[in-house]
Design a protein around this motif. Structure first.
Motif, PDB file in Angstrom:
ATOM      1  N   ASP A   1       0.849  -1.190   0.000  1.00  0.00           N
ATOM      2  CA  ASP A   1       0.000   0.000   0.000  1.00  0.00           C
ATOM      3  C   ASP A   1       0.883   1.236   0.000  1.00  0.00           C
ATOM      4  O   ASP A   1       1.976   1.229   0.567  1.00  0.00           O
ATOM      5  CB  ASP A   1      -0.879   0.062   1.260  1.00  0.00           C
ATOM      6  N   ILE A   2       0.374   2.295  -0.605  1.00  0.00           N
ATOM      7  CA  ILE A   2       1.002   3.615  -0.515  1.00  0.00           C
ATOM      8  C   ILE A   2      -0.057   4.563   0.036  1.00  0.00           C
ATOM      9  O   ILE A   2      -1.123   4.726  -0.559  1.00  0.00           O
ATOM     10  CB  ILE A   2       1.516   4.120  -1.875  1.00  0.00           C
ATOM     11  N   PHE A   3       0.261   5.168   1.178  1.00  0.00           N
ATOM     12  CA  PHE A   3      -0.666   6.077   1.845  1.00  0.00           C
ATOM     13  C   PHE A   3      -0.323   7.525   1.525  1.00  0.00           C
ATOM     14  O   PHE A   3       0.804   7.837   1.129  1.00  0.00           O
ATOM     15  CB  PHE A   3      -0.619   5.844   3.359  1.00  0.00           C
ATOM     16  N   PRO A   4      -1.275   8.446   1.701  1.00  0.00           N
ATOM     17  CA  PRO A   4      -1.015   9.867   1.448  1.00  0.00           C
ATOM     18  C   PRO A   4       0.222  10.341   2.224  1.00  0.00           C
ATOM     19  O   PRO A   4       0.393  10.007   3.396  1.00  0.00           O
ATOM     20  CB  PRO A   4      -2.274  10.567   1.973  1.00  0.00           C
ATOM     21  N   GLY A   5       1.095  11.069   1.533  1.00  0.00           N
ATOM     22  CA  GLY A   5       2.289  11.623   2.158  1.00  0.00           C
ATOM     23  C   GLY A   5       3.410  10.622   2.343  1.00  0.00           C
ATOM     24  O   GLY A   5       4.479  10.965   2.845  1.00  0.00           O
ATOM     25  N   GLU A   6       3.204   9.398   1.930  1.00  0.00           N
ATOM     26  CA  GLU A   6       4.185   8.339   2.143  1.00  0.00           C
ATOM     27  C   GLU A   6       4.991   8.083   0.875  1.00  0.00           C
ATOM     28  O   GLU A   6       4.492   8.209  -0.234  1.00  0.00           O
ATOM     29  CB  GLU A   6       3.429   7.063   2.537  1.00  0.00           C
ATOM     30  N   THR A   7       6.238   7.731   1.069  1.00  0.00           N
ATOM     31  CA  THR A   7       7.101   7.307  -0.025  1.00  0.00           C
ATOM     32  C   THR A   7       7.503   5.875   0.262  1.00  0.00           C
ATOM     33  O   THR A   7       7.843   5.549   1.393  1.00  0.00           O
ATOM     34  CB  THR A   7       8.370   8.188  -0.087  1.00  0.00           C
ATOM     35  N   ILE A   8       7.447   5.036  -0.741  1.00  0.00           N
ATOM     36  CA  ILE A   8       7.922   3.666  -0.545  1.00  0.00           C
ATOM     37  C   ILE A   8       9.052   3.397  -1.523  1.00  0.00           C
ATOM     38  O   ILE A   8       9.173   4.074  -2.551  1.00  0.00           O
ATOM     39  CB  ILE A   8       6.818   2.599  -0.707  1.00  0.00           C
TER      40      ILE A   8
END
Length: 166
Positions: A35-42
């Motif tokens: 998953d990629i959440f708002p404001g997140e970098t993976i």
């Protein structure tokens, strides 16, 4: 969706990708989930050939050759991108979702300025229209990419950028 939402912007579940050959289908990705959440970098990390670029290409339906998603889901908000046709994907690529390849030098034409190429992407993706608006948006895109001197950089060519800048 607001920035404090705990709903993922992108949710990849049990993604499988295969390529067809004369000897049949060969699965190259098995059960990719994240998953990629708002404001997140993976970061997707792995050895050469482990499927990092294939995963990203599958998400935006730009797999090379005979590659295709065989199962799983790719949810962008409430929409399963695996159900989108090419026209629907073309409508959201560059506006709602994008992909920066691991070798950007191979994706920049050495005979065109950076500004020309960014403006073409802005125009092609319908992000802006009209010469002045497209120019302003292209400068903004370069600033968002971390180039403080974006106006100057618009007139340079790929070979004049460092690897990180490309």
């Amino acid at each position: 969706m607001n920035a404090t939402s705990r709903e993922p912007l992108l949710s990849v579940r049990d993604l499988h990708v295969a390529f067809e050959s004369q000897s049949g289908s060969r699965e190259v990705l098995h059960s990719v989930t994240f998953d990629i959440f708002p404001g997140e970098t993976i970061a997707i990390v792995g050895e050469s050939g482990s499927g990092k670029s294939t995963t990203a290409s599958a998400i935006i339906q730009l797999l090379p050759g005979t590659g295709h998603v065989t199962s799983g889901s790719i949810m962008l908000g409430d929409d399963d991108l695996t159900l989108y046709n090419q026209a629907q994907m073309a409508n959201i690529r560059g506006r709602e979702i994008g992909y920066v390849p691991q070798d950007p030098m191979s994706n920049l034409n050495p005979v065109w300025s950076i500004g020309f190429q960014v403006k073409e992407a802005v125009r092609a993706n319908g992000i802006a229209s009209g010469k002045k608006e497209i120019e302003a948006r292209a400068v903004e895109v370069l600033k968002q990419a971390g180039l403080a001197d974006a106006e100057k950089r618009m007139h340079q060519y790929p070979h004049q950028f460092s690897g990180g800048m490309r």
